[in-house]
Design an enzyme around this catalytic site. Structure first.
Site, PDB file in Angstrom:
ATOM      1  N   PHE A 145      -0.226  10.835  -6.763  1.00 26.47           N
ATOM      2  CA  PHE A 145      -0.242   9.393  -6.594  1.00 26.47           C
ATOM      3  C   PHE A 145      -1.023   8.689  -7.688  1.00 26.47           C
ATOM      4  CE2 PHE A 145      -0.265  11.063  -2.087  1.00 26.47           C
ATOM      5  CZ  PHE A 145       1.107  11.075  -2.008  1.00 26.47           C
ATOM      6  N   GLY A 184       0.823  -1.210   0.000  1.00 24.84           N
ATOM      7  CA  GLY A 184       0.000   0.000   0.000  1.00 24.84           C
ATOM      8  C   GLY A 184       0.852   1.252   0.000  1.00 24.84           C
ATOM      9  N   TRP A 191       2.201   1.676  -3.477  1.00 29.64           N
ATOM     10  CA  TRP A 191       1.168   2.181  -4.387  1.00 29.64           C
ATOM     11  C   TRP A 191       1.192   3.706  -4.444  1.00 29.64           C
ATOM     12  CZ3 TRP A 191      -3.013   5.378  -3.233  1.00 29.64           C
ATOM     13  CH2 TRP A 191      -3.963   5.530  -4.242  1.00 29.64           C
ATOM     14  N   HIS A 192       1.552   4.348  -3.339  1.00 23.14           N
ATOM     15  CA  HIS A 192       1.530   5.807  -3.300  1.00 23.14           C
ATOM     16  C   HIS A 192       2.620   6.438  -4.156  1.00 23.14           C
ATOM     17  CE1 HIS A 192      -1.167   5.246   0.150  1.00 23.14           C
ATOM     18  NE2 HIS A 192      -1.532   6.493  -0.057  1.00 23.14           N
ATOM     19  N   GLY A 193       3.675   5.706  -4.443  1.00 22.87           N
ATOM     20  CA  GLY A 193       4.696   6.296  -5.293  1.00 22.87           C
ATOM     21  C   GLY A 193       5.998   5.526  -5.276  1.00 22.87           C
TER      22      GLY A 193
END
EC number: 2.3.1.-
Length: 518
Positions: A518, A318, A321-323
């Site tokens: 993002f 997770g 996923w943000h970057g």
């Protein structure tokens, strides 16, 4: 195009809503799709082709999975193909630069020639529309929703502009019926407009003001302890008001078009555990990670150690996923570690009473996590952490004192006062609801004449007055119109602040929403 811009407020939205309500019911989904593509292409036309390509690909995969049957081997193969292609597309655009830079750093340290790669531009919103597409084909495979044959409805679901850029992360199974049977009423439109204005005020008045403070503190080369904590607290509030503001605006726009999206925030900073925090923060993402990643990894099957491992890996991914930055990975690992620890200890994640010590510890852990989340690199994070926990000079530096304005200080105070008031109110309201359920289970409950109560389905993330939800109708017993004055007064105040926010927006430079990156 962004919601907090003059071109959206005074050109795109009025024209779209006018055409939308003038057109017949059967044409509204097509109009919504066209408008959403225009909204997206306003940024860059060339990436619209990628967006449409991903949509058509997942529509076709959904048909193949559906035709193969629920949870069959052929369906599994089609699903695997679809997910792999989706993740390859997301991985290339989001992580190619990071991967090549990491490899080049290692090769350079060994005296080897680095790779040459043209910088890959990240298509805006790709993380959200790829995740939504993946959830659709998985739901078809699991039998949670049938594969749709209506390409217009599916494309409109993926592209619907209120949530396109930064969520909430929607699911086709929750909206499929609304694409065919949604209601349009004046009350619903009014509720949506009020919710949109709330979000706009959060973004322009609070988040954008606090952004200046946070940016300045994180940019200091030698921050004092006071500077570092000021920056951390400013960013903590900025991120909430920015992102929840976008979610409010998205939900409000959806209501104005007859849709009802899921809530994305439920007063997260009142949480008394990290587990509770993730039930209240970015709910659409946390539930997506739970349903499509944590369960796929095995969930709580396989024993305690496997459960802790799956919790940790889910949050680690997770964070990724943000970057494409090691800071996001560490942030995910930080939250994953505490989720696993709380699970192992067996902490009560739904406390009946408000424990100040538990709340303070949870809030501290969240703030510590936000520091590395905000930092451009490990050097900045180390500098901030070093200043925060040196407990040295609590005075603000001269540079900070010179730049800090009275408005910024007042905004920070108002932001945290608002969080405290509505957070505590939400906590005790929910406790009373739980007590009411227990009382009804034990015997009939009695109501006093003149009781004011909220209508079922109140939006937990919206501004509240006692017995009222802004943007929702309230039931008053007995139905004296005088009792409704707080709701109308609040709406008038929101309208006034909305107008002031527009004037402020016109006077400031462009400020995109944080989650656009993002």
């Amino acid at each position: 195009m962004v919601f907090s811009s003059n071109v959206f407020l005074f050109m795109f939205l009025p024209i779209f809503l006018g055409l939308y309500y003038l057109s017949g019911q059967r044409y509204r989904n097509l109009l919504l799709l066209i408008a959403s593509y225009i909204f997206y292409a306003w940024w860059r036309v060339d990436f619209l082709a990628l967006f449409i390509g991903v949509t058509v690909w997942n529509y076709w995969i959904g048909l193949k999975v559906g035709a193969a049957g629920v949870r069959t081997k052929p369906a599994q193969r089609w699903l695997l193909l679809g997910v792999i292609v989706d993740l390859c597309i997301l991985g290339y655009f989001k992580y190619a630069n990071f991967g090549v830079d990491s490899i080049n750093a290692a090769m350079t340290s060994m005296g080897l020639e680095p790779f040459i790669l043209t910088h890959v531009l990240l298509p805006i919103g790709i993380s959200f529309y790829v995740f939504e597409s993946i959830s659709y084909i998985i739901d078809v495979y699991r039998g949670d929703t049938p594969a749709t044959r209506n390409l217009i409805d599916f494309a409109a679901f993926v592209a619907i502009f209120p949530h396109l850029i930064a969520g909430p992360v929607l699911r086709f199974r929750d909206l499929a019926d609304q694409f065919n049977n949604r209601t349009h009423t004046l009350d619903k439109f009014s509720e949506g407009a009020t919710r949109f204005m709330q979000g706009f005020i959060k973004k322009v008045f609070i988040a954008d003001t606090l952004a200046i403070v946070a940016d300045h503190c994180f940019a200091l080369q030698n921050p004092t302890t006071g500077d570092a904590w000021l920056g951390a607290l400013a960013y903590t509030a900025q991120l909430y008001f920015d992102f929840s503001g976008y979610s409010d605006m998205a939900i409000g726009l959806g209501l104005m078009m007859g849709f009802r999206f899921m809530e994305n925030f439920k007063q997260p900073y009142i949480s008394q555990s990290i587990t509770e925090f993730w039930r209240r923060w970015h709910i659409s993402l946390s539930t997506w990670l739970r349903d499509y990643l944590y369960i796929t990894l095995g969930g709580n099957r396989g024993g305690k150690v496997a459960t802790y491992r799956n919790l940790f890996l889910t949050m680690l991914l997770g964070g990724l996923w943000h970057g494409a930055n090691v800071t996001y990975i560490i942030w995910g690992a930080w939250h994953g570690m505490w989720l696993a620890i709380e699970k192992a200890v067996g902490i009560n994640t739904k406390p009946y009473s408000f424990n100040v010590i538990r709340w303070a510890l949870t809030f501290l852990l969240v703030v510590i996590g936000w520091v590395i989340f905000r930092s451009e690199n490990l050097h900045v994070a180390g500098r901030m952490y070093g200043a925060m926990f040196s407990f040295g000079d609590w005075q603000l530096s001269e540079l900070n004192r010179a730049s800090l304005t009275g408005l910024q200080v007042a905004t920070l105070v108002v932001a945290y006062a608002t969080l405290a008031f509505f957070g505590l109110r939400d906590f005790y309201q929910n406790r009373e609801k739980d007590s009411g359920k227990s009382a009804r289970a034990d015997g009939p409950a009695t109501e006093q004449p003149g009781t004011i109560k909220a209508v079922p389905g109140d939006a937990p993330g919206s501004l509240h007055l006692p017995g009222y939800t802004v943007g929702s109708e309230a039931q008053v017993q007995p139905a004296y119109w005088v009792a409704d004055w707080p709701r109308y007064a609040m709406r008038a105040l929101i309208l006034l602040l909305f107008v002031a926010s527009i004037l402020k927006l016109s006077a400031q430079s462009f400020s995109p929403f944080l989650y656009f990156q993002f």
